[in-house]
Enzyme design. Sequence first.
Site, PDB file in Angstrom:
ATOM      1  N   GLU A 306      41.352  54.487  27.178  1.00  0.00           N
ATOM      2  CA  GLU A 306      40.554  55.550  27.937  1.00  0.00           C
ATOM      3  C   GLU A 306      39.273  54.858  28.169  1.00  0.00           C
ATOM      4  O   GLU A 306      38.561  55.319  29.219  1.00  0.00           O
ATOM      5  CB  GLU A 306      40.552  56.551  27.078  1.00  0.00           C
ATOM      6  CG  GLU A 306      41.911  57.463  26.878  1.00  0.00           C
ATOM      7  CD  GLU A 306      42.449  57.798  28.249  1.00  0.00           C
ATOM      8  OE1 GLU A 306      41.973  58.253  29.102  1.00  0.00           O
ATOM      9  OE2 GLU A 306      43.846  57.648  28.310  1.00  0.00           O
ATOM     10  N   TRP A 309      39.293  52.921  31.373  1.00  0.00           N
ATOM     11  CA  TRP A 309      39.403  53.582  32.545  1.00  0.00           C
ATOM     12  C   TRP A 309      37.988  53.996  33.121  1.00  0.00           C
ATOM     13  O   TRP A 309      37.677  53.796  34.376  1.00  0.00           O
ATOM     14  CB  TRP A 309      39.739  54.974  32.324  1.00  0.00           C
ATOM     15  CG  TRP A 309      41.447  55.120  32.526  1.00  0.00           C
ATOM     16  CD1 TRP A 309      42.461  55.301  31.513  1.00  0.00           C
ATOM     17  CD2 TRP A 309      42.047  55.050  33.746  1.00  0.00           C
ATOM     18  NE1 TRP A 309      43.470  55.301  32.146  1.00  0.00           N
ATOM     19  CE2 TRP A 309      43.519  55.182  33.339  1.00  0.00           C
ATOM     20  CE3 TRP A 309      41.898  55.074  35.240  1.00  0.00           C
ATOM     21  CZ2 TRP A 309      44.599  55.149  34.336  1.00  0.00           C
ATOM     22  CZ3 TRP A 309      42.766  55.142  36.036  1.00  0.00           C
ATOM     23  CH2 TRP A 309      44.041  55.192  35.740  1.00  0.00           C
ATOM     24  N   TRP A 338      42.453  70.412  54.944  1.00  0.00           N
ATOM     25  CA  TRP A 338      41.957  70.977  53.542  1.00  0.00           C
ATOM     26  C   TRP A 338      41.240  72.180  53.744  1.00  0.00           C
ATOM     27  O   TRP A 338      41.049  72.508  54.911  1.00  0.00           O
ATOM     28  CB  TRP A 338      40.642  70.206  52.996  1.00  0.00           C
ATOM     29  CG  TRP A 338      40.869  68.916  52.610  1.00  0.00           C
ATOM     30  CD1 TRP A 338      40.757  67.437  53.220  1.00  0.00           C
ATOM     31  CD2 TRP A 338      41.825  68.383  51.418  1.00  0.00           C
ATOM     32  NE1 TRP A 338      41.067  66.460  52.290  1.00  0.00           N
ATOM     33  CE2 TRP A 338      41.941  66.857  51.388  1.00  0.00           C
ATOM     34  CE3 TRP A 338      42.627  69.044  50.369  1.00  0.00           C
ATOM     35  CZ2 TRP A 338      42.600  66.373  50.452  1.00  0.00           C
ATOM     36  CZ3 TRP A 338      43.219  68.634  49.439  1.00  0.00           C
ATOM     37  CH2 TRP A 338      43.407  66.999  49.655  1.00  0.00           C
ATOM     38  N   ASN A 373      40.004  66.744  28.735  1.00  0.00           N
ATOM     39  CA  ASN A 373      40.674  65.946  29.802  1.00  0.00           C
ATOM     40  C   ASN A 373      41.951  66.415  30.441  1.00  0.00           C
ATOM     41  O   ASN A 373      41.835  66.567  31.726  1.00  0.00           O
ATOM     42  CB  ASN A 373      40.812  64.562  29.175  1.00  0.00           C
ATOM     43  CG  ASN A 373      41.333  63.559  30.664  1.00  0.00           C
ATOM     44  OD1 ASN A 373      40.688  63.404  31.463  1.00  0.00           O
ATOM     45  ND2 ASN A 373      42.746  63.106  30.047  1.00  0.00           N
ATOM     46  N   TRP A 391      39.238  68.532  47.710  1.00  0.00           N
ATOM     47  CA  TRP A 391      38.724  68.248  46.135  1.00  0.00           C
ATOM     48  C   TRP A 391      37.170  67.887  46.202  1.00  0.00           C
ATOM     49  O   TRP A 391      36.748  67.958  44.992  1.00  0.00           O
ATOM     50  CB  TRP A 391      39.654  66.870  45.918  1.00  0.00           C
ATOM     51  CG  TRP A 391      39.491  65.734  46.966  1.00  0.00           C
ATOM     52  CD1 TRP A 391      39.973  65.506  48.142  1.00  0.00           C
ATOM     53  CD2 TRP A 391      38.123  64.590  46.870  1.00  0.00           C
ATOM     54  NE1 TRP A 391      39.347  64.248  48.891  1.00  0.00           N
ATOM     55  CE2 TRP A 391      38.293  63.846  48.107  1.00  0.00           C
ATOM     56  CE3 TRP A 391      37.297  64.347  46.009  1.00  0.00           C
ATOM     57  CZ2 TRP A 391      37.311  62.592  48.288  1.00  0.00           C
ATOM     58  CZ3 TRP A 391      36.432  63.245  46.297  1.00  0.00           C
ATOM     59  CH2 TRP A 391      36.521  62.492  47.538  1.00  0.00           C
ATOM     60  N   TRP A 414      38.575  63.218  40.048  1.00  0.00           N
ATOM     61  CA  TRP A 414      39.208  63.940  41.272  1.00  0.00           C
ATOM     62  C   TRP A 414      39.931  63.408  42.366  1.00  0.00           C
ATOM     63  O   TRP A 414      40.993  63.975  42.680  1.00  0.00           O
ATOM     64  CB  TRP A 414      38.163  64.592  42.014  1.00  0.00           C
ATOM     65  CG  TRP A 414      37.584  65.851  41.002  1.00  0.00           C
ATOM     66  CD1 TRP A 414      36.585  65.873  40.244  1.00  0.00           C
ATOM     67  CD2 TRP A 414      38.021  67.138  41.526  1.00  0.00           C
ATOM     68  NE1 TRP A 414      36.450  67.163  39.889  1.00  0.00           N
ATOM     69  CE2 TRP A 414      37.260  67.820  40.384  1.00  0.00           C
ATOM     70  CE3 TRP A 414      38.890  67.581  42.178  1.00  0.00           C
ATOM     71  CZ2 TRP A 414      37.633  69.273  40.215  1.00  0.00           C
ATOM     72  CZ3 TRP A 414      39.336  68.873  42.083  1.00  0.00           C
ATOM     73  CH2 TRP A 414      38.664  69.742  41.242  1.00  0.00           C
TER      74      TRP A 414
HETATM   75  C1  LIG Z   1      38.881  65.589  37.548  1.00  0.00           C
HETATM   76  C2  LIG Z   1      38.355  64.895  36.464  1.00  0.00           C
HETATM   77  C3  LIG Z   1      36.867  64.598  36.344  1.00  0.00           C
HETATM   78  C4  LIG Z   1      36.384  63.925  35.191  1.00  0.00           C
HETATM   79  N1  LIG Z   1      34.979  63.829  35.282  1.00  0.00           N
HETATM   80  C5  LIG Z   1      34.211  63.130  34.439  1.00  0.00           C
HETATM   81  C6  LIG Z   1      32.948  63.042  34.300  1.00  0.00           C
HETATM   82  O1  LIG Z   1      32.143  63.600  35.088  1.00  0.00           O
HETATM   83  N2  LIG Z   1      32.447  62.449  33.233  1.00  0.00           N
HETATM   84  C7  LIG Z   1      33.028  61.476  32.508  1.00  0.00           C
HETATM   85  O2  LIG Z   1      32.697  60.774  31.227  1.00  0.00           O
HETATM   86  N3  LIG Z   1      34.586  61.647  32.462  1.00  0.00           N
HETATM   87  C8  LIG Z   1      34.997  62.505  33.540  1.00  0.00           C
HETATM   88  N4  LIG Z   1      36.367  62.685  33.330  1.00  0.00           N
HETATM   89  C9  LIG Z   1      37.301  61.822  32.473  1.00  0.00           C
HETATM   90  C10 LIG Z   1      37.630  62.499  30.939  1.00  0.00           C
HETATM   91  O3  LIG Z   1      38.017  63.839  31.341  1.00  0.00           O
HETATM   92  C11 LIG Z   1      36.472  62.531  30.002  1.00  0.00           C
HETATM   93  O4  LIG Z   1      35.602  61.393  30.023  1.00  0.00           O
HETATM   94  C12 LIG Z   1      36.827  63.037  28.840  1.00  0.00           C
HETATM   95  O5  LIG Z   1      37.182  64.490  28.768  1.00  0.00           O
HETATM   96  C13 LIG Z   1      35.494  63.101  27.876  1.00  0.00           C
HETATM   97  O6  LIG Z   1      35.841  63.533  26.641  1.00  0.00           O
HETATM   98  P1  LIG Z   1      35.984  62.400  25.302  1.00  0.00           P
HETATM   99  O7  LIG Z   1      34.447  62.117  25.233  1.00  0.00           O
HETATM  100  O8  LIG Z   1      35.997  63.425  24.254  1.00  0.00           O
HETATM  101  O9  LIG Z   1      36.777  61.459  25.623  1.00  0.00           O
HETATM  102  P2  LIG Z   1      37.865  60.635  24.754  1.00  0.00           P
HETATM  103  O10 LIG Z   1      39.326  60.983  25.022  1.00  0.00           O
HETATM  104  O11 LIG Z   1      37.307  60.571  23.409  1.00  0.00           O
HETATM  105  O12 LIG Z   1      37.577  59.364  25.557  1.00  0.00           O
HETATM  106  C14 LIG Z   1      36.478  58.200  25.089  1.00  0.00           C
HETATM  107  C15 LIG Z   1      35.770  57.979  26.267  1.00  0.00           C
HETATM  108  O13 LIG Z   1      36.478  57.258  27.251  1.00  0.00           O
HETATM  109  C16 LIG Z   1      36.014  57.719  28.644  1.00  0.00           C
HETATM  110  N5  LIG Z   1      37.198  58.200  29.327  1.00  0.00           N
HETATM  111  C17 LIG Z   1      38.148  59.070  28.605  1.00  0.00           C
HETATM  112  N6  LIG Z   1      39.129  59.186  29.729  1.00  0.00           N
HETATM  113  C18 LIG Z   1      38.701  58.797  30.833  1.00  0.00           C
HETATM  114  C19 LIG Z   1      39.080  58.870  32.344  1.00  0.00           C
HETATM  115  N7  LIG Z   1      40.261  59.256  32.570  1.00  0.00           N
HETATM  116  N8  LIG Z   1      38.376  58.308  33.353  1.00  0.00           N
HETATM  117  C20 LIG Z   1      37.029  57.679  32.721  1.00  0.00           C
HETATM  118  N9  LIG Z   1      36.705  57.501  31.744  1.00  0.00           N
HETATM  119  C21 LIG Z   1      37.415  58.149  30.614  1.00  0.00           C
HETATM  120  C22 LIG Z   1      34.914  58.610  28.616  1.00  0.00           C
HETATM  121  O14 LIG Z   1      33.866  57.858  28.530  1.00  0.00           O
HETATM  122  C23 LIG Z   1      35.189  59.079  26.983  1.00  0.00           C
HETATM  123  O15 LIG Z   1      33.910  59.740  26.528  1.00  0.00           O
HETATM  124  C24 LIG Z   1      36.833  63.221  34.282  1.00  0.00           C
HETATM  125  C25 LIG Z   1      38.422  63.286  34.592  1.00  0.00           C
HETATM  126  C26 LIG Z   1      39.121  64.252  35.410  1.00  0.00           C
HETATM  127  C27 LIG Z   1      40.615  64.286  35.620  1.00  0.00           C
END
Ligand SMILES: Cc1cc2nc3c(=O)[nH]c(=O)nc-3n(C[C@H](O)[C@H](O)[C@H](O)COP(=O)(O)OP(=O)(O)OC[C@H]3O[C@@H](n4cnc5c(N)ncnc54)[C@H](O)[C@@H]3O)c2cc1C
Length: 493
Positions: A306, A309, A338, A373, A391, A414
């Site tokens: 993650e 990503w 859209w 997420n 979107w 997105w």
């Molecule tokens: C539509 C959509 C919009 C999103 N917008 C953002 C946003 O504005 N900012 C943001 O930080 N994340 C975003 N994410 C990714 C992800 O949802 C969040 O990073 C995550 O939910 C943050 O929670 P956590 O810190 O507990 O994550 P954890 O699950 O603990 O993951 C650890 C870290 O990994 C990174 N990470 C995890 N999943 C993703 C992912 N899919 N894409 C990129 N990085 C990821 C983040 O930095 C996160 O803090 C988005 C995902 C979607 C589907």
Amino acid sequence: MRSRSTSLGRGLVWFRNDLRIQDNSALYHAGKRCEQLAAVFIACPDSWQSHNEGDALVAFRMACLHELQTQLQTRNIPLYFLQLSTFSQVPQALEQITRRLKIETVFANAEYPLNEQRRDHAVRDRLRENGVAAEYHSDRTLLPPGAVRTGAGEPYKVFTPFKRALIQLCAESEIKPLPVPRKKPLPKEGAHWPKWLALELEENKKLTQKIPEHLPHFAIDTAKSGIVKGWKSGEKAAQKRLKLFSERISGYQAERDFPALDSTSHLSPYLNCGAISIRQCMQMALNLNQGHWQSGNAGISCWISELIWRDFYTHLLVDFPHLSKGQPFKAETDQIPWRYDKDLFCRWSRGETGVPIVDAAMRQLNEIAWMHNRLRMVVASFLSKNLLIDWRWGERYFMQHLIDGDFASNNGGWQWTASTGTDAAPYFRVFNPYSQSQRFDPNGDFIRRYVPELDSLNNKEIHDPPSMANYPSVICDVGAGRKRAIEVFSNLK
Ligand SMILES: Cc1cc2nc3c(=O)[nH]c(=O)nc-3n(C[C@H](O)[C@H](O)[C@H](O)COP(=O)(O)OP(=O)(O)OC[C@H]3O[C@@H](n4cnc5c(N)ncnc54)[C@H](O)[C@@H]3O)c2cc1C
């Protein structure tokens, strides 16, 4: 006389979204090379607003800035604050500051959205004219954008091979966070170092050590009003969260998709404003996993993935600048008809769609400025596929409300869900909100938390309630919306 270890006299560290003193590349290099250091943070509320940054994000950033100032003081590094309106004013302001403080080099960590890159180029050019250097360090990602390339030297457009290549490159050297710079001698008050209080610049701009309570456009005291309650600000709080998460990281893979459980790290706001670094997170995971990136403990390797990503989406932003211009990665998806239905959009954003899991998720966002997420994917799919609403409306709403709003990850998330992006969900993948709800919130615990009017329903009904006086009926035919989305995508040339 300069000491042997330093080669520069005065340096200025320009902080942006890197609000920490540990493992901060710009600060580390400035500390190593300069005898005396000052730091500056420049707020540009008009530019922030035009980038859709919201109250919670800005409030959290400002709270972290306060903490940073205190931390820097322990190293005798004064942090100045300057408020401008837009990025375009930054080069001139930095030119004045460096002239007045007799700075030789400005150190900062690179930022990657297009306007930020343009601002930084303009600063570098302007300072160079005055014999001052601007050094931008790679800090936000594990590897600098551009460093991970296919055999043909092209950027990766698909996550899995990108991840494989990144791991191979990273594994060649140890992930080692940088130390905090040693305490600097206190600069002597005098002609060029102001009295540590304030410095008048041209055009009535004031460089001050007082970080303001208010900024135009933003309710930065949201921290007090409760929106960012629960998000303790600053580097120490981030480290504490990382430590707490490390104690339950093993369960991450099995539990991370269940929004009622507290199973993810909640580190995203800290990573976003730089109160913690990606290397610190990765080092914790690798240490616990005996250095394995992809094997070892399943929970840890899943979390590592993650984190990667985040790198992937940031690298894409640099390789494909059209992503910063509101364009889809796949140009042909702009032919999609859209819909721009404000009423439906408003119902979605308020959490009044009549689909409980969507409503609970949107209310979570509106209440705590963060969303789980899995639910980000569910609500993004509902808006862009079932409702066929552009979107970009959803992307903007998220940016305006998320405390962790990050342009690269938000845009990537997105576009992935709307099937307009690189390595996106195939267009025929439309999340069914009801089955997602049954699968990931089986007893409706999460729904009950945010949609209390459904609390009396049983575990079956709560996912798809019967007609109720105090809860809206569904705003669209979910099945028909899915069919329509698949049709319009399959007609794309
Ligand atoms: C539509 C959509 C919009 C999103 N917008 C953002 C946003 O504005 N900012 C943001 O930080 N994340 C975003 N994410 C990714 C992800 O949802 C969040 O990073 C995550 O939910 C943050 O929670 P956590 O810190 O507990 O994550 P954890 O699950 O603990 O993951 C650890 C870290 O990994 C990174 N990470 C995890 N999943 C993703 C992912 N899919 N894409 C990129 N990085 C990821 C983040 O930095 C996160 O803090 C988005 C995902 C979607 C589907």
